[in-house]
Design a protein around this motif. Structure first.
Motif, PDB file in Angstrom:
ATOM      1  N   ARG A  36       9.624 -11.635  -1.167  1.00  0.00           N
ATOM      2  CA  ARG A  36      10.420 -12.735  -0.621  1.00  0.00           C
ATOM      3  C   ARG A  36       9.689 -13.444   0.511  1.00  0.00           C
ATOM      4  O   ARG A  36      10.105 -14.520   0.953  1.00  0.00           O
ATOM      5  N   ARG A  37       8.604 -12.837   0.986  1.00  0.00           N
ATOM      6  CA  ARG A  37       7.832 -13.445   2.076  1.00  0.00           C
ATOM      7  C   ARG A  37       6.395 -13.692   1.609  1.00  0.00           C
ATOM      8  O   ARG A  37       5.450 -13.057   2.050  1.00  0.00           O
ATOM      9  N   GLN A  38       6.278 -14.614   0.687  1.00  0.00           N
ATOM     10  CA  GLN A  38       4.970 -15.035   0.208  1.00  0.00           C
ATOM     11  C   GLN A  38       4.789 -16.511   0.547  1.00  0.00           C
ATOM     12  O   GLN A  38       5.690 -17.322   0.328  1.00  0.00           O
ATOM     13  N   TYR A  64      -1.096  -2.798  -3.122  1.00  0.00           N
ATOM     14  CA  TYR A  64      -0.467  -2.810  -1.806  1.00  0.00           C
ATOM     15  C   TYR A  64       1.011  -3.170  -1.967  1.00  0.00           C
ATOM     16  O   TYR A  64       1.354  -4.069  -2.752  1.00  0.00           O
ATOM     17  N   PRO A  65       1.904  -2.508  -1.219  1.00  0.00           N
ATOM     18  CA  PRO A  65       3.303  -2.951  -1.220  1.00  0.00           C
ATOM     19  C   PRO A  65       3.426  -4.303  -0.527  1.00  0.00           C
ATOM     20  O   PRO A  65       2.854  -4.520   0.549  1.00  0.00           O
ATOM     21  N   ILE A  66       4.159  -5.230  -1.139  1.00  0.00           N
ATOM     22  CA  ILE A  66       4.309  -6.580  -0.607  1.00  0.00           C
ATOM     23  C   ILE A  66       5.772  -6.991  -0.725  1.00  0.00           C
ATOM     24  O   ILE A  66       6.404  -6.758  -1.767  1.00  0.00           O
ATOM     25  N   PRO A 114       4.775  -5.683   4.361  1.00  0.00           N
ATOM     26  CA  PRO A 114       4.423  -7.022   4.857  1.00  0.00           C
ATOM     27  C   PRO A 114       4.551  -8.058   3.760  1.00  0.00           C
ATOM     28  O   PRO A 114       4.619  -7.749   2.571  1.00  0.00           O
ATOM     29  N   GLY A 115       4.546  -9.306   4.182  1.00  0.00           N
ATOM     30  CA  GLY A 115       4.502 -10.406   3.231  1.00  0.00           C
ATOM     31  C   GLY A 115       3.064 -10.682   2.823  1.00  0.00           C
ATOM     32  O   GLY A 115       2.151  -9.878   3.062  1.00  0.00           O
ATOM     33  N   LEU A 116       2.853 -11.840   2.213  1.00  0.00           N
ATOM     34  CA  LEU A 116       1.527 -12.217   1.720  1.00  0.00           C
ATOM     35  C   LEU A 116       1.269 -13.672   2.061  1.00  0.00           C
ATOM     36  O   LEU A 116       2.080 -14.559   1.728  1.00  0.00           O
ATOM     37  N   LEU A 117       0.162 -13.925   2.740  1.00  0.00           N
ATOM     38  CA  LEU A 117      -0.278 -15.278   3.048  1.00  0.00           C
ATOM     39  C   LEU A 117      -1.491 -15.581   2.180  1.00  0.00           C
ATOM     40  O   LEU A 117      -2.565 -15.013   2.376  1.00  0.00           O
TER      41      LEU A 117
END
Length: 841
Positions: free
Chosen positions: A396-398, A391-393, A331-334
């Motif tokens: 590119r999607r942060q 956690y795997p992140i 997943p990305g990170l918000l």
């Protein structure tokens, strides 16, 4: 100072920004109140009070008649009718006032003024001061941190003498309350203020049911109420039936408090969530308490903790893990930044779980922190880095978002970290402290000293750096009827973005105010905007990057600005990469040195760089080091070798506040006379208390007799005093061209003499490529006291590498600054950018 009640409308300000005096001890787990037994409180009721006699704001040098009296050493307990002449010439009288039965003193008409009282103690010793509604309190002439936002919390230890003791409170709320409690123990723990992580039983057990032995971090406030420093002690933590873990406690002065870190092994039994804490010294148990841990499911909102590189404190953040994500795709990170007065847990509760991203809400060093600038910004980055270790992140999607103060923080993070985020979204953003909340004074015709001081804080003007968002999408959301943050703030941001940005959206919600429910922050339209964007897989071919402080922000993708012609003046690089022929061309502004890294050009291909119309600099290929370096001499650019690590650069650039950003230790002097030594110790304690209140910090303090200059060479150090009063000065300032003594400061060809000068200086630490040494002191005890309330822990306020000020600073403000400026690239006074009150250097 800007006090909170001046802008508050029915408490709405707490949603938007952290005004000047804000801070908190509270962690995600904390509530107020001690757990130790104590004697009945002594309520302070009888006061003499004085209206405001100073001028504050976000000025690096305020004026204040009462502070000035403390500095001179001639302050005396006033009586009803005594007169004070304010710096503006007004005559103001002290008058008697009495607190009500609940111990509350009405102070609405005294905001920014003072309330003084006496307390007769039957014996000497440490008391716990439980006070609220004040910016600072002088206890027998020594300053201690206040509680300007009436947050409550655990009491502050103060050392009282037998007989009369005088308390002088600088009023910061419409009500002031103060009482004294004599602790029954010499070591006091406050369990309700502990910082603790959540326990996820499924993670502790692991997929195969095996117990993990990973140690977790916690922290608990500890007061040393004894008459001697606490040293050689450890904190022992263990869950029932589990293994004990010992963590050393750093030296803690008498009559002091610190939130001490400890490690523990998470209990494997989710039904047993009690953690026993003991303070032990040479097998003697000094204190003990029990903490309750929180157990959550792996998919639940949870608190994680980490050890901060800023001050070795334990900080926390809230995580809502991604749920229902595609198998095999991280997943990305918000990153979501809370508003002022809102905890990370409260803010996170407004968001629904995302399938496409983990939600991370950092504490930001407290509910108010530093307007998401300074250490709050660093805290968010530390929280992101900590989560990435566990956690795997998909990097590119942060994304980063926030509300009000947090929306300002989202712009700060995105503008200073241009390589990190695919998009930034704001709700009720305010642009910068210069447009909302009051930045540092900006005179229309500044003196050279004022110009230097203004440059020191230039990085706080976020509007100047919106060009750095060009590689990220930007979504602005604002209520058209916002009564807290006017919608014109987002319109101002929009107007600036429109000049050069091509990927932004603006939603102005009709008739909406500052808050319209959870969709104020968890906006479906904003979340869709985020999901549609990710950082490009290849570096951009065009870069537009601006910065003023290279220690804060120096790089954008493949370019790093490593030197400025004028320190802390806006530097800008506009660069384009083309493939045929392979080249990088562009223009620069206020840049003396830069590098281009290997991500800009393919391996083993020749390329050239042409800047500002200079002849092309040709390279056969990118070297093995992965960087090529260029420097500007006169009007022409040349190829050069990598700069010396001892020079100024992004790893160690200066500005006085920067000394507190990395593993900082405070060292007070003991080699002076009684007054000098007492000041040094009290000032170090006051700085630690202030950083604890404003930033949930835990700065360690040592006397110079305990400090080993050969140890921890990469640790930043702040020294209090001068060469004559602090034993650590000769070792840590051996290469300094500025040397401070009693009655004089040696500065090359411009020595400064006098026994009442105060100063701040920051220098590189000898033997380290990254560490700094800061000095807070004076040429005599009066000059030392001038530094008591300098505001380097306030967002939007900053100081240069060097500032020297005279005895009238508290009457004349920056007009009595004698010298201010920045050392050269080689940290010398030769070619330094230093100005003097009377003439240029």
């Amino acid at each position: 100072m800007v006090f909170p009640w001046k802008k508050s409308r029915a408490g709405l300000l707490s949603l938007c920004m952290a005004p000047l005096v804000v801070g908190a001890f509270a962690s995600a787990q904390a509530t107020a109140g001690p757990t130790s037994k104590a004697t009945a409180p002594e309520v302070l009721r009888e006061f003499v009070v004085l209206p405001k006699v100073g001028v504050y704001g976000r000025a690096p040098f305020h004026v204040d008649a009462i502070d000035a009296a403390f500095v001179r050493g001639d302050w005396k307990m006033p009586a009803h009718g005594d007169m004070v002449v304010a710096p503006d010439g007004r005559s103001v009288k002290w008058r008697s006032a009495t607190a009500n039965e609940a111990g509350m003193l009405a102070t609405r008409t005294l905001l920014g003024g003072y309330a003084a009282t006496r307390f007769h103690s039957p014996r000497s010793g440490v008391f716990l001061l439980e006070a609220t509604g004040h910016a600072v309190v002088y206890v027998n002439g020594e300053p201690h941190a206040g509680d300007p936002y009436a947050l409550g919390g655990y009491p502050l230890p103060v050392l009282l003498r037998k007989g009369e003791n005088v308390f002088v409170f600088h009023v910061a709320q419409p009500q002031l309350q103060a009482r004294l409690v004599r602790p029954e123990a010499e070591v006091v723990l406050f369990s309700d203020q502990a910082t603790l992580p959540s326990i996820v039983p499924s993670i502790v057990q692991g997929e195969e049911g095996k117990t993990h032995s990973e140690k977790r971090w916690g922290a608990i406030p500890l007061v040393n109420a004894s008459g001697e420093p606490l040293q050689g002690a450890t904190i022992v933590a263990h869950a029932k039936g589990g293994e004990s873990v010992e963590t050393p406690i750093a030296w803690l002065d008498s009559a002091s408090m610190r939130k001490v870190p400890f490690q523990f092994l998470a209990p494997s039994d989710p039904k047993n969530l009690q953690l026993e804490i003991q303070i032990v010294r040479r097998e003697e148990k000094l204190a003990t308490t029990t903490l309750s841990l929180e157990s959550v499911r792996a998919s639940d909102l949870q608190v994680r903790t980490f050890r901060s590189r800023i001050d070795r404190s334990v900080q926390s953040y809230v995580l809502l893990p991604a749920q229902g994500n595609e198998a095999g795709k991280p997943p990305g990170l918000l990153l979501a930044l809370h508003g002022a007065g809102v905890s990370a847990r409260e803010f996170a509760s407004h968001f629904q779980p995302k399938s496409w991203a983990h939600l991370l809400v950092p504490e930001g060093r407290g509910r108010y922190g530093f307007d998401w600038e300074d250490w709050a910004r660093d805290d968010a980055i530390e929280a992101m880095n900590d989560l990435a270790r566990h956690y795997p992140i998909d990097d590119r999607r942060q994304y980063v978002t926030g509300h009000a103060m947090g929306a300002h923080g989202a712009l700060v993070l995105a503008a200073t970290e241009p390589n990190r985020f695919a998009a930034v979204g704001t709700s009720a953003a305010w642009a910068s402290l210069s447009t909302y909340g009051g930045g540092m004074p900006a005179p229309s015709n500044p003196t050279p000293v004022q110009e230097i001081l203004g440059r020191s804080a230039a990085s706080s003007d976020t509007l100047r750096f919106l060009d750095n968002l060009q590689q990220a999408g930007v979504y602005l959301l604002h209520g058209a009827a916002d009564e807290v943050v006017p919608v014109k703030q987002s319109r101002l941001i929009l107007a600036e973005l429109s000049k050069s940005h091509d990927d932004f959206a603006f939603q102005e919600k009709p008739q909406a105010g500052n808050w319209w429910g959870k969709t104020t922050v968890d906006s479906p339209e904003m979340m869709d905007f985020f999901q549609a964007r990710q950082r490009r897989a290849t570096p951009p071919s065009r870069i537009s990057f601006s910065t003023t402080d290279l220690g804060l922000s120096a790089s954008s993708h493949w370019v790093t600005i490593a030197g400025q012609e004028q320190p802390f003046v806006l530097s800008r690089a506009e660069l384009d990469r083309t493939d045929s022929p392979l080249s990088i061309t562009g223009t620069t502004e206020n840049i003396s040195r830069l590098s281009i890294d290997k991500s800009a050009v393919p391996a083993n291909r020749p390329f050239f760089v042409r800047l500002d119309g200079s002849p092309p600099m040709r390279f056969r290929a990118m070297p093995a080091s992965g960087q090529v370096w260029m420097a500007k001499e006169g009007d022409r650019w040349h190829r050069v070798l990598a700069p010396k690590t001892t020079n100024k650069g992004p790893a160690r650039y200066g500005g006085f506040k920067s000394v507190f950003r990395k593993d900082c230790l405070l060292v007070f002097g003991t080699r002076g006379d009684d007054e000098e030594n007492a000041w040094s110790r009290a000032k170090a304690r006051f700085d630690a208390e202030t950083f604890a209140y404003r930033g949930n910090g835990a700065l360690e303090i040592l006397p110079d007799t305990e400090f080993d200059a050969a140890a921890d060479r990469d640790r930043n150090v702040v020294l209090y005093g001068n060469f004559d009063t602090n034993r650590a000065c000769p070792a840590l300032l051996s290469t300094s061209p500025v040397r401070m003594f009693r009655n004089r400061i040696e500065m090359g060809k411009r020595p400064v003499t006098g026994n009442a000068l105060g100063f701040l200086v920051v220098r590189p630490r000898p033997g380290s490529d990254t560490a700094l040494v800061g000095v807070v002191g004076g040429t005599g005890v009066q000059g030392m006291r001038l530094t008591n309330r300098l505001r380097y822990f306030v967002s939007g306020v900053a100081y240069p590498d060097l500032v020297v000020f005279g005895p009238q600073m508290l009457e004349r403000g920056d007009r009595d600054v004698r010298a201010a400026g920045f050392f050269s690239e080689a940290w010398t006074t030769n070619k330094a950018d230093i100005v003097w009150r009377d003439m240029a250097l």
